[in-house]
Design a protein around this motif. Structure first.
Motif, short mmCIF file in Angstrom:
data_model
loop_
_atom_site.label_atom_id
_atom_site.label_comp_id
_atom_site.label_asym_id
_atom_site.label_seq_id
_atom_site.Cartn_x
_atom_site.Cartn_y
_atom_site.Cartn_z
N SER A 21 0.83 -1.21 0.00
CA SER A 21 0.00 0.00 0.00
C SER A 21 0.86 1.25 0.00
O SER A 21 0.59 2.22 -0.73
CB SER A 21 -0.92 0.00 1.22
N SER A 24 2.59 1.66 -3.42
CA SER A 24 1.61 2.07 -4.42
C SER A 24 1.24 3.54 -4.25
O SER A 24 1.11 4.29 -5.23
CB SER A 24 0.35 1.20 -4.31
N LEU A 25 1.08 3.96 -3.00
CA LEU A 25 0.73 5.35 -2.74
C LEU A 25 1.84 6.29 -3.16
O LEU A 25 1.60 7.35 -3.77
CB LEU A 25 0.41 5.52 -1.25
N CYS A 45 -3.53 0.06 -3.89
CA CYS A 45 -3.30 0.60 -2.55
C CYS A 45 -4.54 0.44 -1.67
O CYS A 45 -4.45 -0.03 -0.52
CB CYS A 45 -2.91 2.07 -2.65
N ILE A 46 -5.70 0.79 -2.20
CA ILE A 46 -6.94 0.69 -1.43
C ILE A 46 -7.28 -0.76 -1.12
O ILE A 46 -7.67 -1.11 0.00
CB ILE A 46 -8.10 1.36 -2.21
N CYS A 48 -5.24 -3.29 -0.83
CA CYS A 48 -4.30 -3.81 0.17
C CYS A 48 -4.67 -3.32 1.57
O CYS A 48 -4.56 -4.07 2.55
CB CYS A 48 -2.87 -3.40 -0.17
N LEU A 49 -5.12 -2.07 1.66
CA LEU A 49 -5.54 -1.55 2.97
C LEU A 49 -6.78 -2.28 3.47
O LEU A 49 -6.89 -2.61 4.66
CB LEU A 49 -5.82 -0.05 2.86
N ASN A 52 -5.73 -5.69 4.56
CA ASN A 52 -5.02 -5.60 5.84
C ASN A 52 -6.01 -5.51 7.00
O ASN A 52 -5.83 -6.15 8.04
CB ASN A 52 -4.11 -4.38 5.83
#
Length: 274
Positions: A21, A24-25, A45-46, A48-49, A52
């Protein structure tokens, strides 16, 4: 598909997801010329968050599913091995395989609560259940002090709820004798707990788990044998006592395995791992 030997747990998965994340960010904000690919990077990124957060909440369920698909097994210190299913622990000793399985035991009633006759009856049932098992097993009990204020509040809430149900049953034109007896016993039980608190007795919380072990000439044979024993333990204690037995997997199983050597010495660490 061959097995992959790798240590995988909630910490490694969440760390990897956070790392992806973060990368990616950074790529989406610092790199130029990505064009429409920047949307894909932000989506990764989103996702993966979100992944998580899911692992943090229900990692005990997600990780065995992931390791089962990827055929990942974990090799631990001392020659212990955790297969992809993450529900048993294996070790090869002298050409044979030992397999251990852990189960969580939830008691709905305590032998310390209730009248003397109920205590005697409960302990008699316990002894009969243990005597019916013809192989070794370990019943582990970890005790810790409860918050007295919270315990009293919970007990008073339970008593009020039982009194309310008892009152509703008595108001019926034809109250059921069995239901009346049930709620009268519950009110008496909560009153006894409050009386013991008033006398200065401190409440104790308990964490209970069962460990059983079997031997086989192969990993599959050892796993099948220990699962058969675990199912027998579950049936025996669930039928004879007011106990709910559930199989432990993933991080919960690993915690019990680690507790065989040392358990958290601080109360906050113990409660944080439950």
């Amino acid at each position: 598909m061959p097995y992959i030997s790798f240590g995988i747990n909630e910490k490694t998965v969440t760390a990897a997801a956070l790392g992806i994340s973060f990368i990616s960010l950074m790529l989406s904000f610092t790199s130029t010329g990505l064009g429409s690919f920047k949307i894909v990077v932000l989506a990764v990124c989103i996702l993966c968050l979100i992944f998580n957060a899911v692992v943090y909440q229900v990692g005990f369920f997600i990780l065995p599913f992931i390791t089962g698909i990827l055929k990942v097994r974990e090799i631990r210190t001392g020659g212990f091995e955790i297969p992809p299913s993450q529900d048993v622990i294996l070790k090869r000793v002298g050409g044979v395989y030992y397999s251990a399985q852990f189960q969580y035991a939830k008691l709905y009633e305590s032998a310390a609560a209730g009248v003397q006759e109920e205590q005697t009856s409960y302990m008699d049932l316990w002894e009969r259940a243990v005597a019916s098992i013809d192989y070794p097993f370990k019943f582990c009990l970890i005790s810790y002090p409860e918050d007295i204020i919270k315990f009293r509040e919970d007990t008073e809430t339970n008593r009020a709820a039982a009194q309310l149900r008892l009152g509703r049953e008595r108001e019926k034109p034809r109250p059921d004798a069995i239901t009346l007896d049930k709620w009268e016993r519950e009110v008496a039980k909560q009153n006894e707990l409050l009386a013991r608190l008033s006398s200065g007795e401190k409440p104790l919380g308990t964490l209970m788990y069962i460990m059983t072990m079997a031997v086989g000439v192969s990993p599959a044979a050892a796993i099948a044998a220990v699962k058969g024993q675990a199912n027998e333990l579950k049936a025996t204690f669930s039928n004879a006592l007011n106990v709910e037995i559930s199989d432990l997997k993933g991080e919960d199983m690993k915690k019990c395995f680690d507790w065989e050597v040392a358990f958290p010495p601080a109360l906050k660490d113990l409660k944080g791992s439950i």
